[in-house]
Design an enzyme around this catalytic site. Structure first.
Site, PDB file in Angstrom:
ATOM      1  N   TYR A 142     -26.998  42.464 102.666  1.00 57.08           N
ATOM      2  CA  TYR A 142     -26.665  43.821 102.248  1.00 57.08           C
ATOM      3  C   TYR A 142     -28.014  44.576 102.529  1.00 57.08           C
ATOM      4  O   TYR A 142     -29.150  44.219 102.216  1.00 57.08           O
ATOM      5  CB  TYR A 142     -26.474  43.922 100.756  1.00 57.08           C
ATOM      6  N   ASP A 237     -35.696  42.956 106.478  1.00 52.19           N
ATOM      7  CA  ASP A 237     -35.334  43.807 105.346  1.00 52.19           C
ATOM      8  C   ASP A 237     -35.818  42.999 103.848  1.00 52.19           C
ATOM      9  O   ASP A 237     -35.205  42.233 103.504  1.00 52.19           O
ATOM     10  CB  ASP A 237     -33.811  44.013 105.145  1.00 52.19           C
ATOM     11  N   LYS A 265     -37.808  48.546  95.750  1.00 48.05           N
ATOM     12  CA  LYS A 265     -37.802  47.692  94.443  1.00 48.05           C
ATOM     13  C   LYS A 265     -39.208  47.494  93.917  1.00 48.05           C
ATOM     14  O   LYS A 265     -39.895  48.497  93.321  1.00 48.05           O
ATOM     15  CB  LYS A 265     -37.101  46.384  94.598  1.00 48.05           C
TER      16      LYS A 265
HETATM   17  N1  HOZ Z   1     -27.229  46.409  94.851  1.00 46.49           N
HETATM   18  C1  HOZ Z   1     -28.142  45.967  93.860  1.00 46.49           C
HETATM   19  C2  HOZ Z   1     -28.084  44.601  93.729  1.00 46.49           C
HETATM   20  N2  HOZ Z   1     -28.223  43.867  94.950  1.00 46.49           N
HETATM   21  C3  HOZ Z   1     -27.487  46.520  92.623  1.00 46.49           C
HETATM   22  C4  HOZ Z   1     -28.032  47.693  92.291  1.00 46.49           C
HETATM   23  C5  HOZ Z   1     -27.742  48.342  90.799  1.00 46.49           C
HETATM   24  O1  HOZ Z   1     -26.501  48.090  90.557  1.00 46.49           O
HETATM   25  O2  HOZ Z   1     -28.658  48.820  90.261  1.00 46.49           O
END
Ligand code: HOZ
Length: 425
Positions: A142, A237, A265
């Site tokens: 992702y 990434d 992050k």
């Molecule tokens: N896509 C995020 C985890 N891989 C989640 C983001 C969120 O819900 O804060």
């Protein structure tokens, strides 16, 4: 009615699904999401004042534990000087310098506000730099929610069973070549077929959005070799793994140098910061130096940068990453021992402060293998642990995260709870 339920009902009236990011809705595990009121160190408290050991950690940023006093102070101090200027600040230079110093593959870096912006911009840059259109991505990885990347993607898309998003026109993804993660032959075959049409490969070098999935030996090496051979840009990434899997992310652990890296992050310490950077000759194609456009009013936001800088500096404490990795490993190993002793098919893995656990005999190495794990048992385990006061990621397609405040006592409490749950599962 519990306060969490009350809030969820209220949220659903004006927010689609009651959440602002899908995985939070507990859609695959079922039940009511916990609305978090406050957090400190390894703990979060929900709207019913229930306390949990938190292994979500804002999906990675809370590596120092929640609300680290120095980070909070840095944010407060910065906020008193103004929230956003839409003009450059010295803090941005300091963060850029620190990122380039910490990650040798970065010669230049641009700050943005999220991981999605970072990956989207890096792809555009790779296309602009090479003058080619095709990109390679891997199933279950992702890279945020830019259109061309929402094909067979991980995280919330897998959690909700729609790996390719609706609303993305065919034309936007016709140049996205999707291969299986860890499929070395598939990578070589794609380059044989498309050779000089491929602008870049984008990969989570350790996948953290289809649970935690590591590369097999030779996979990352092949990506590097094929990109170099065919003049394509290799993008790591490291939004999830950057400053999380280790002090230099996966590039430090593997010794493989990408051309571009995307980050977010941890580098924002809990505030919205993303970044993309790498080789200067590529980065200099970005506006205002070059023809590839990219911009943002809140890019390099001073308050967010202050949080990120403070976090990265605190992470330089000698031995911190070793301690974090040891504790995470102890958790992974302890979960496995207890699960197996209770008769479950179970495996686990970790890297730095990232944890993966799977209801399957073997640690999966692909999206297909993760999907073949016992997802319904995962869901029952998740809820039983929640009842025990342990908040793991609410999806079998997400990694969990350990902070440096998860000390031996917290890990032991988690393992004691898991032992009770495995026996009853
Ligand atoms: N896509 C995020 C985890 N891989 C989640 C983001 C969120 O819900 O804060």
């Amino acid at each position: 009615m519990s306060r969490n339920t009350e809030l969820f009902e209220r949220a659903n009236r004006h927010i689609p699904g009651g959440v602002n990011s899908p995985v939070r809705a507990f859609g695959s595990v079922g039940g009511v999401p916990r609305f978090i009121e406050r957090a400190q160190g390894p703990w979060v408290w929900d709207a019913d004042q229930t306390q949990y050991i938190d292994y979500v950690g804002s999906w990675g940023p809370a590596i120092l534990g929640h609300a680290h006093p120095d980070v909070v102070k840095a944010v407060q101090d910065s906020a008193t000087r103004g929230l956003s200027f839409g003009a450059p600040t010295a803090g941005e230079i300091e963060l850029a310098e620190l990122l380039c110093q910490l990650l040798p593959s970065l010669e230049k870096v641009r700050l943005v506000s999220s991981g999605t912006e970072a990956t989207m911009s890096a792809i555009r840059l790779a296309r602009g730099y090479t003058g080619r259109n095709k990109i390679i991505k891997f199933e279950g990885c992702y890279h945020g929610h830019a259109d061309s990347l929402l094909v067979k993607a991980g995280s919330g898309l897998l959690t909700f069973g729609n790996p390719t998003s609706a609303g993305v026109p065919e034309a936007f993804i016709q140049d996205t070549v999707v291969l299986n993660f860890n499929d070395i032959d598939g990578v070589k075959a794609a380059f044989s077929e498309y050779a000089d049409q491929i602008a870049c490969i984008i990969v989570e070098p350790i996948a953290g959005n289809m649970n935690l999935i590591k590369p097999i030996p030779g996979f990352l090496e092949t990506l590097r070799e094929q990109c170099t051979k065919h003049g394509a840009v290799l993008i790591f990434d490291e939004v999830m793994t950057g400053f999380r899997a280790g002090p230099q992310g996966v590039q430090g652990l593997s010794g493989i140098t990408p051309d571009l890296t995307t980050l977010a992050k941890v580098i924002g310490g809990g505030m919205p910061v993303g970044a993309f950077g790498g080789r200067a000759d590529i980065m200099d194609k970005i506006a205002p130096l070059g023809p590839v456009y990219q911009a943002g009013t809140l890019s390099g936001n001073p308050v967010a940068v202050a949080a990120g800088l403070c976090t990265l500096k605190l992470l330089q404490e000698p031995g911190l990453y070793d301690t974090l990795a040891q504790r995470t490993q102890r958790l992974a190993q302890g979960l496995k021992e207890r699960a197996v002793a209770a008769g479950h098919s179970f495996s686990s893995d970790s890297v730095g402060g990232m944890l993966g656990y799977y209801f399957a005999e073997e640690v999966p190495t692909s999206y297909a293998a993760v999907s073949a794990t016992d997802l319904s048992k995962f869901n029952r385990f998740f809820h039983a642990m929640l009842d025990e006061g342990v908040y793991f990621a609410p999806s079998a397609y997400e990694a969990s995260f350990v902070s440096i405040t998860h000390d031996d006592e917290i890990i032991q409490q988690t393992l004691d709870a898991a032992e009770r749950v495995f026996k009853a599962l």
